[in-house]
Design a protein around this motif. Structure first.
Motif, PDB file in Angstrom:
ATOM      1  N   ASP A 206      -4.978  -9.323   7.138  1.00  0.00           N
ATOM      2  CA  ASP A 206      -4.111  -8.353   7.817  1.00  0.00           C
ATOM      3  C   ASP A 206      -3.059  -9.064   8.657  1.00  0.00           C
ATOM      4  OD1 ASP A 206      -5.560  -6.296   6.703  1.00  0.00           O
ATOM      5  OD2 ASP A 206      -6.804  -5.960   8.464  1.00  0.00           O
ATOM      6  N   LEU A 209      -0.334 -10.490   6.262  1.00  0.00           N
ATOM      7  CA  LEU A 209       0.491  -9.414   5.702  1.00  0.00           C
ATOM      8  C   LEU A 209       1.392  -8.810   6.772  1.00  0.00           C
ATOM      9  CD1 LEU A 209      -2.027  -7.600   3.318  1.00  0.00           C
ATOM     10  CD2 LEU A 209      -0.427  -9.449   2.799  1.00  0.00           C
ATOM     11  N   ASP A 210       0.894  -8.692   7.992  1.00  0.00           N
ATOM     12  CA  ASP A 210       1.704  -8.142   9.081  1.00  0.00           C
ATOM     13  C   ASP A 210       2.885  -9.045   9.408  1.00  0.00           C
ATOM     14  OD1 ASP A 210       0.230  -5.848   9.319  1.00  0.00           O
ATOM     15  OD2 ASP A 210      -0.976  -6.551  11.022  1.00  0.00           O
ATOM     16  N   CYS A 212       4.571 -10.689   7.263  1.00  0.00           N
ATOM     17  CA  CYS A 212       5.567 -10.356   6.243  1.00  0.00           C
ATOM     18  C   CYS A 212       6.224  -9.010   6.533  1.00  0.00           C
ATOM     19  CB  CYS A 212       4.912 -10.325   4.863  1.00  0.00           C
ATOM     20  SG  CYS A 212       4.230 -11.911   4.324  1.00  0.00           S
ATOM     21  N   ARG A 213       5.432  -8.033   6.897  1.00  0.00           N
ATOM     22  CA  ARG A 213       5.983  -6.711   7.186  1.00  0.00           C
ATOM     23  C   ARG A 213       6.937  -6.754   8.378  1.00  0.00           C
ATOM     24  NH1 ARG A 213      -0.090  -4.831   6.269  1.00  0.00           N
ATOM     25  NH2 ARG A 213       0.010  -4.386   4.028  1.00  0.00           N
ATOM     26  N   GLU A 218       7.328  -5.683   2.197  1.00  0.00           N
ATOM     27  CA  GLU A 218       5.932  -5.470   1.852  1.00  0.00           C
ATOM     28  C   GLU A 218       5.545  -6.531   0.833  1.00  0.00           C
ATOM     29  OE1 GLU A 218       2.164  -4.118   2.013  1.00  0.00           O
ATOM     30  OE2 GLU A 218       3.820  -3.365   3.248  1.00  0.00           O
ATOM     31  N   ASP A 220       3.981  -8.732  -2.080  1.00  0.00           N
ATOM     32  CA  ASP A 220       3.190  -8.628  -3.309  1.00  0.00           C
ATOM     33  C   ASP A 220       2.059  -9.641  -3.158  1.00  0.00           C
ATOM     34  OD1 ASP A 220       2.169  -8.420  -5.848  1.00  0.00           O
ATOM     35  OD2 ASP A 220       3.803  -9.519  -6.812  1.00  0.00           O
TER      36      ASP A 220
END
Length: 291
Positions: A206, A209-210, A212-213, A218, A220
């Motif tokens: 998480d 990924l956060d 990147c966000r 978003e 891949d």
């Protein structure tokens, strides 16, 4: 009212085995004696703890709560027994350390060496474990200290941050990023990112990924199909990328190149330990490494 640890052990065994027959065999008890013990515990608590069906036994919410706490209690009792024996026998204390694959062996070694500089008599045992097993062994009193990244502590465990490690991008040697001096985070929007757990279940995933966000895309992503290996190895033989904490430069015998990531982003190194367990060696290590 005091809780009988033996009855709690019986409840945990029934829940883990899914029924009284296998649990009785595991505990070397008759099925009738085990059933009587669990019924007695339910009377003491004052509510049903198990759902008994023809297909097996499952914990009710109250039962699951008691089981979770029972594991913590048993772990604390086990750790207290080992500590008393060690002190009574004058044995050299050994700190058992567990770490998730997100914390590399080199990182664990560096941390232990830092502790040894302040505690030359320190003795350690190190084990790599997946997050659920790490938490389980900490609660059971089998480990004194856990090292992880982003892992949620859960009941019975305490977490602190030991430091922040800068993230970099790992790619296979033939990847288009491999000869670059640095990679911008936004460039990963067009790449497939390898992560180590499922979103929502892995705090470290998480976190990545956060990042990147927060950069406006978003990612891949896919879960590393080879679990348990060092993060830097996740891109070997692929065209994927991975966010790692290793230093820039060649890795894995030249099959991987680690490239500086910009802007600078960091991943926390966390320590976990059983909340209700006294351990002077663990506390001394945490002080030595800044935890």
């Amino acid at each position: 009212m005091g809780l009988d640890l033996r009855k709690l052990e019986h409840l945990v065994a029934v829940a883990e085995e899914g029924g009284f027959t296998r649990a009785a065999a595991r505990l070397h008890l008759s099925q009738q004696a085990l059933s009587t013990s669990v019924r007695s515990l339910e009377r003491e608590v004052g509510v049903p703890l198990l759902r008994r069906e023809a297909t097996g036994v499952t914990p009710l919410p109250a039962g699951q709560a008691l089981i979770d706490d029972a594991r913590v209690l048993h772990g604390a009792a086990r750790a207290a027994l080992h500590r008393a024996r060690r002190l009574g026998r004058g044995e050299v204390p050994v700190l058992s350390i567990g770490h998730t694959p997100a914390v590399t062996t080199d990182e664990v070694t560096a941390l232990v060496r830092t502790a040894l500089a302040a505690l030359p008599e320190l003795r350690t045992e190190v084990h790599q474990l997946y997050p659920p097993r790490l938490a389980e062994r900490l609660r059971d009193g089998e480990l004194g200290l856990g090292l992880c990244r982003g892992m949620r502590p859960g009941g019975g465990l305490t977490r602190s941050t030991l430091g922040q490690d800068r993230l970099a991008v790992a790619v296979a040697a033939g990847h288009r990023f491999a000869r670059r001096e640095h990679v911008e985070l936004a460039e990963l929007a067009h790449e497939r990112l390898v992560v180590w757990g499922d979103p929502g279940r892995s705090g470290y995933t998480d976190l990545l990924l956060d990042h990147c966000r927060n950069a406006g895309f978003e990612p891949d992503h896919l879960r590393n199909p080879i679990q348990g290996t060092a993060p830097v190895t996740a891109v070997v033989g692929t065209g994927h990328v991975a966010l790692v904490t290793g230093p820039p430069g060649p890795a894995v015998g030249g099959r991987v190149q680690v490239v500086e990531l910009r802007p600078a982003l960091f991943a926390p190194l966390h320590a976990l330990w059983p909340t209700h367990v006294t351990d002077e060696v663990r506390d001394a290590v945490l002080t030595a490494v800044g935890g």
